[in-house]
Design a protein around this motif. Sequence first.
Motif, PDB file in Angstrom:
ATOM      1  N   TYR A 128       0.868  -1.200  -0.070  1.00  0.00           N
ATOM      2  CA  TYR A 128      -0.243  -0.175   0.086  1.00  0.00           C
ATOM      3  C   TYR A 128       0.783   1.320  -0.127  1.00  0.00           C
ATOM      4  O   TYR A 128       1.958   1.379   0.405  1.00  0.00           O
ATOM      5  N   HIS A 129       0.216   2.478  -0.568  1.00  0.00           N
ATOM      6  CA  HIS A 129       0.909   3.583  -0.426  1.00  0.00           C
ATOM      7  C   HIS A 129       0.091   4.502   0.546  1.00  0.00           C
ATOM      8  O   HIS A 129      -1.080   4.602   0.695  1.00  0.00           O
ATOM      9  N   LEU A 130       0.950   5.143   1.480  1.00  0.00           N
ATOM     10  CA  LEU A 130       0.499   6.028   2.463  1.00  0.00           C
ATOM     11  C   LEU A 130       0.795   7.486   1.864  1.00  0.00           C
ATOM     12  O   LEU A 130       1.852   8.009   1.922  1.00  0.00           O
ATOM     13  N   ASP A 131      -0.312   8.254   1.754  1.00  0.00           N
ATOM     14  CA  ASP A 131      -0.473   9.528   1.322  1.00  0.00           C
ATOM     15  C   ASP A 131       0.385  10.508   2.499  1.00  0.00           C
ATOM     16  O   ASP A 131      -0.304  10.722   3.445  1.00  0.00           O
ATOM     17  N   GLU A 132       1.153  11.076   2.038  1.00  0.00           N
ATOM     18  CA  GLU A 132       2.053  12.195   3.011  1.00  0.00           C
ATOM     19  C   GLU A 132       1.272  13.255   3.369  1.00  0.00           C
ATOM     20  O   GLU A 132       1.467  13.816   4.419  1.00  0.00           O
ATOM     21  N   GLY A 190      -2.521  13.511   3.379  1.00  0.00           N
ATOM     22  CA  GLY A 190      -3.800  13.288   4.079  1.00  0.00           C
ATOM     23  C   GLY A 190      -3.589  12.081   4.878  1.00  0.00           C
ATOM     24  O   GLY A 190      -4.527  11.709   5.916  1.00  0.00           O
ATOM     25  N   GLY A 191      -2.368  11.100   4.969  1.00  0.00           N
ATOM     26  CA  GLY A 191      -2.474  10.075   5.879  1.00  0.00           C
ATOM     27  C   GLY A 191      -3.466   8.862   5.258  1.00  0.00           C
ATOM     28  O   GLY A 191      -3.531   7.751   5.917  1.00  0.00           O
ATOM     29  N   ALA A 192      -3.626   9.195   3.935  1.00  0.00           N
ATOM     30  CA  ALA A 192      -5.007   7.886   3.556  1.00  0.00           C
ATOM     31  C   ALA A 192      -4.062   7.126   2.873  1.00  0.00           C
ATOM     32  O   ALA A 192      -2.828   6.968   2.133  1.00  0.00           O
ATOM     33  N   ALA A 193      -4.268   5.596   3.189  1.00  0.00           N
ATOM     34  CA  ALA A 193      -3.719   4.339   2.829  1.00  0.00           C
ATOM     35  C   ALA A 193      -4.414   3.896   1.600  1.00  0.00           C
ATOM     36  O   ALA A 193      -5.567   3.675   1.509  1.00  0.00           O
ATOM     37  N   THR A 194      -3.733   3.956   0.339  1.00  0.00           N
ATOM     38  CA  THR A 194      -4.309   3.283  -0.858  1.00  0.00           C
ATOM     39  C   THR A 194      -3.395   1.797  -1.068  1.00  0.00           C
ATOM     40  O   THR A 194      -2.165   1.709  -1.484  1.00  0.00           O
ATOM     41  N   THR A 195      -4.429   0.731  -1.123  1.00  0.00           N
ATOM     42  CA  THR A 195      -3.922  -0.560  -1.490  1.00  0.00           C
ATOM     43  C   THR A 195      -3.683  -0.592  -2.846  1.00  0.00           C
ATOM     44  O   THR A 195      -4.392  -0.437  -3.801  1.00  0.00           O
ATOM     45  N   GLN A 240       7.023   1.519  -9.819  1.00  0.00           N
ATOM     46  CA  GLN A 240       6.373   2.633  -9.358  1.00  0.00           C
ATOM     47  C   GLN A 240       7.444   3.731  -9.465  1.00  0.00           C
ATOM     48  O   GLN A 240       8.775   3.350  -9.377  1.00  0.00           O
ATOM     49  N   PRO A 241       6.915   4.720  -9.738  1.00  0.00           N
ATOM     50  CA  PRO A 241       8.097   5.982  -9.695  1.00  0.00           C
ATOM     51  C   PRO A 241       8.789   6.321  -8.247  1.00  0.00           C
ATOM     52  O   PRO A 241       8.138   5.836  -7.446  1.00  0.00           O
ATOM     53  N   GLU A 242      10.017   6.829  -8.444  1.00  0.00           N
ATOM     54  CA  GLU A 242      10.779   6.988  -7.078  1.00  0.00           C
ATOM     55  C   GLU A 242       9.867   7.804  -6.108  1.00  0.00           C
ATOM     56  O   GLU A 242       9.805   7.303  -5.001  1.00  0.00           O
ATOM     57  N   ASP A 243       9.249   8.962  -6.464  1.00  0.00           N
ATOM     58  CA  ASP A 243       8.432   9.526  -5.569  1.00  0.00           C
ATOM     59  C   ASP A 243       7.181   8.700  -4.789  1.00  0.00           C
ATOM     60  O   ASP A 243       7.048   8.997  -3.555  1.00  0.00           O
ATOM     61  N   VAL A 244       6.755   7.597  -5.469  1.00  0.00           N
ATOM     62  CA  VAL A 244       5.621   7.022  -5.019  1.00  0.00           C
ATOM     63  C   VAL A 244       6.251   5.937  -4.326  1.00  0.00           C
ATOM     64  O   VAL A 244       5.888   5.439  -2.938  1.00  0.00           O
ATOM     65  N   GLN A 245       7.403   5.289  -4.431  1.00  0.00           N
ATOM     66  CA  GLN A 245       7.959   4.228  -3.794  1.00  0.00           C
ATOM     67  C   GLN A 245       8.709   4.722  -2.391  1.00  0.00           C
ATOM     68  O   GLN A 245       8.375   4.167  -1.421  1.00  0.00           O
ATOM     69  N   ALA A 246       8.713   6.007  -2.185  1.00  0.00           N
ATOM     70  CA  ALA A 246       8.992   6.579  -1.094  1.00  0.00           C
ATOM     71  C   ALA A 246       7.720   6.391   0.155  1.00  0.00           C
ATOM     72  O   ALA A 246       8.147   6.400   1.235  1.00  0.00           O
ATOM     73  N   GLY A 247       6.711   6.276  -0.433  1.00  0.00           N
ATOM     74  CA  GLY A 247       5.370   6.157   0.485  1.00  0.00           C
ATOM     75  C   GLY A 247       4.750   4.716   0.422  1.00  0.00           C
ATOM     76  O   GLY A 247       3.936   4.394   0.986  1.00  0.00           O
ATOM     77  N   VAL A 270       6.476  -2.971   7.269  1.00  0.00           N
ATOM     78  CA  VAL A 270       8.022  -2.336   6.872  1.00  0.00           C
ATOM     79  C   VAL A 270       7.783  -1.698   5.520  1.00  0.00           C
ATOM     80  O   VAL A 270       6.959  -1.781   4.741  1.00  0.00           O
ATOM     81  N   ALA A 271       8.459  -0.463   5.778  1.00  0.00           N
ATOM     82  CA  ALA A 271       8.722   0.509   4.395  1.00  0.00           C
ATOM     83  C   ALA A 271       9.348  -0.193   3.226  1.00  0.00           C
ATOM     84  O   ALA A 271      10.332  -0.849   3.523  1.00  0.00           O
ATOM     85  N   TYR A 272       8.890  -0.176   2.089  1.00  0.00           N
ATOM     86  CA  TYR A 272       9.457  -0.748   0.920  1.00  0.00           C
ATOM     87  C   TYR A 272      10.813  -0.353   0.971  1.00  0.00           C
ATOM     88  O   TYR A 272      11.668  -1.376   0.740  1.00  0.00           O
ATOM     89  N   LEU A 273      11.340   0.834   0.907  1.00  0.00           N
ATOM     90  CA  LEU A 273      12.693   1.267   0.785  1.00  0.00           C
ATOM     91  C   LEU A 273      13.697   0.586   1.712  1.00  0.00           C
ATOM     92  O   LEU A 273      14.681   0.359   1.472  1.00  0.00           O
ATOM     93  N   ASP A 274      12.922   0.431   3.068  1.00  0.00           N
ATOM     94  CA  ASP A 274      13.954  -0.148   3.926  1.00  0.00           C
ATOM     95  C   ASP A 274      14.162  -1.629   3.764  1.00  0.00           C
ATOM     96  O   ASP A 274      15.248  -2.195   3.934  1.00  0.00           O
ATOM     97  N   PHE A 275      13.189  -2.089   3.143  1.00  0.00           N
ATOM     98  CA  PHE A 275      13.189  -3.516   2.832  1.00  0.00           C
ATOM     99  C   PHE A 275      14.118  -3.808   1.857  1.00  0.00           C
ATOM    100  O   PHE A 275      14.907  -4.718   2.077  1.00  0.00           O
ATOM    101  N   ILE A 276      13.916  -3.118   0.745  1.00  0.00           N
ATOM    102  CA  ILE A 276      15.008  -3.411  -0.161  1.00  0.00           C
ATOM    103  C   ILE A 276      16.529  -2.761   0.149  1.00  0.00           C
ATOM    104  O   ILE A 276      17.372  -3.556  -0.432  1.00  0.00           O
TER     105      ILE A 276
END
Length: 65
Positions: free
Chosen positions: A13-17, A19-24, A40-47, A57-63
């Motif tokens: 899922y992506h967490l919107d920075e 509004g804090g909304a989570a989109t699966t 996904q684009p890099e800016d999306v990967q950050a969330g 776990v955050a995707y970037l932390d995992f990889i």
Amino acid sequence: MRTVSDDVPVRLYHLDEDGGAATTLLYGSLMDALAAAAAQPEDVQAGLFLQTSNDVVAYLDFIEG
């Protein structure tokens, strides 16, 4: 993340920075979620986050390991 099997079921899922909304983006295997996240684009990967039945776990932390 405690689970490392490629076939473990996860939610990507992506967490919107703003509004804090989570989109699966995907319910599927870890392998499928990692492929979808990498596309996904890099800016999306950050969330992006990976969620199993017992961990998140955050995707970037995992990889970055």
